[in-house]
Enzyme design. Sequence first.
Site: not given
Length: 725
Positions: A702, A595, A670
């Site tokens: 995600h 991320s 995601d």
Amino acid sequence: MKNRLILVLVALFMMSSLGYAQEKKEVTLEDVFKKGTFSQKTVRGINWMNDGQFYSSLINNQGYTQVVKMNLATGEQEELLLDGKALGVNFQSYSFNGDESKALISTDVESIYRRSSMGVFYVVDMESGTKTELAEGEKISYATLSPDNDKVAFAKQNNLFMTNLSSGETTQITEDGEWNKIINGSADWVYEEEFSMAQAFKWSPDGKKIAFIRFDESEVPEFNMQLWGPLYPQDYKFKYPKAGEKNSDVSIHIYDLASGETIRVDAGEETDIYLPRIYWTRDPNKLAFIRLNRLQNQLDLFHADATTGESELIISESSKTYVDLNYNDDLKYLADGESFIRTSEQDGFKHIYHHAMDGTLINQITQGNWEVTEVVSIDEEEEKIYFISTEQSPLERNLFVSGFDGKGKKILTPLEGTHTINMSKDNQYFIDYYSTTEKPVTVTLMDAKGKEVTVLETNEALNETLTSFSLGQKEFFTFETVDGTELNGYMIKPADFDPNQKYPVLMYVYGGPGSQNVVNRWGGSRDMWHQALVAEGYIVACVDNRGTGARGRDFKHSTYANLGKLETVDQIEGAKYFAKQSFVDPGRIGIWGWSYGGYMSSLSLMIGNDVFKAAIAVAPVTTWRYYDTIYTERYLQTPRLNAAGYDENSPINHVNKLKGNFLLIHGTGDDNVHFQNTVDLVNALITADKQFETFYYPNRNHGIYGGNTTWHLYTQMTDFIKRKL
């Protein structure tokens, strides 16, 4: 003869000891992700009972969930309160109403996004044991019992409903809810993700009113994800405001049960705002709410009349950078009806403040160059406040108690490490979830003075298992960058570390605003994966760059308007620090992250191409223009106001610098950091004629998990590290 016998015995003992030492096992991927060798136990689902002498806990008994009543004095089970087998419902969560005469249980719970879910709910009468199914068994969200014990409010299909338990009648409070247009009583996607809220309604203290937030997302741009699997892939469309785009129009409303009327609360004339919090004060006719402007550099606290909707500004706080809601989210109204407690980082560190109802400051309760991370509980009779802070160290979390006047501050959990606290309603006991880098969680029941009452979970079996493995210890350190900034870090060396060898180093990074990786707590499966790499002869290390948390506002806000710049400088400085160590091979330093960490690892490999040999980026942001309004604009302003802040540190604009080995991973489903980020970075790399490796996980979100996914992901990353580092 006697001496020879002694020598033989000594030799046998030494051989036995050597054999024992050689029996130590190395951590494998199978241990971490297949066998569950390092699974940690805990005590979950704890609710304190009203009398203060008992608490309830959720357990699993032969495949069925149960709620048991535990005696504080004896530590023994006192009573079986809820039995999934007897109820015919293998429920997943439970809660009691105010007088504990009813329980709300849910089953068949299905996640929507990160914090939202829906399921089938039942109300259980604790005296008779009978259960009442809500909404005729349809899946609903956020079912909440009223304070007067007679009603349940819930959200369904973007509308708000209420069921009267006495009559069984259900009232539809709102009528205009519609997918991708209007949401009543539930948060939209961006509020849920960035303001940590999913339920957006609250009962008044007397149970006669319901306040709720309405989201009009009609004009919010729609994002489209394809779901792969059917003969023709399906489109999944949802409202996602990217930086600079239109947000939902939000408004606060109050429904009066007696009249059936709904009023709108006055939140001012400006509409391009955020309304991320509603709170009822102790007065059932006074609602409090927080308003943030679009750039989030001004936070206002209002009190509103629940009958007329008229509001009054109580406190306004502004900043040249941003006012972080997470640091202003401990608002507690006191029973005297004359004051409230709040937190703020207005003096440079997050601290606790006591205000009169008109906003006048009574006093600042805590102060110093450290941060309060959570207000745990308030004892109004004794005028004491319990809170967790970093006063001992930014790497630690300890429970303290202080008087309202700021005097008599005392530490209640002095052991070094991380303490997470669950305090009883009467403030006489607390449950301490305590861990360190070396010890998994221990769950202990303590009295209010910090004295141990009983240990609820020791993780004895896991601790015993850990002794049979050859593990590297997590060593904390600090170092100074070239500009004199002191950064915290850790490294894990192999258990058989030889200072005369040259080891490759893999750095782990997240690095986003307010985050923290360098902290003294049990790390779970990701840390155990790092141990598997350490067993292969790597040093795993981590540096918390500028912008991370627990070190005050200035350190955290130093990256404002220029995300990625100073953070990347600091990761490169960290790599250079490791390269100078005599036991490190400076030609084999890599970095990985997920991320924001994937954003950081990408930038670090490209900009720091002379120090990093390899990088893995999992689900990375590659341009902040693709990320959501609330998070991105808080730190960068809008693209129109700060185009350079968006573009100068986008990995897409640094692909020409790539020299090392790069693995790029993303899930196509995601909803948070869209697969679009990786697609555009891949295009840019191809245009720049750069070779790299990439992998996508179909329909994974995600977190990239489900079924065999986690095993596959970490096996792939391990293989890349072995090949390229």
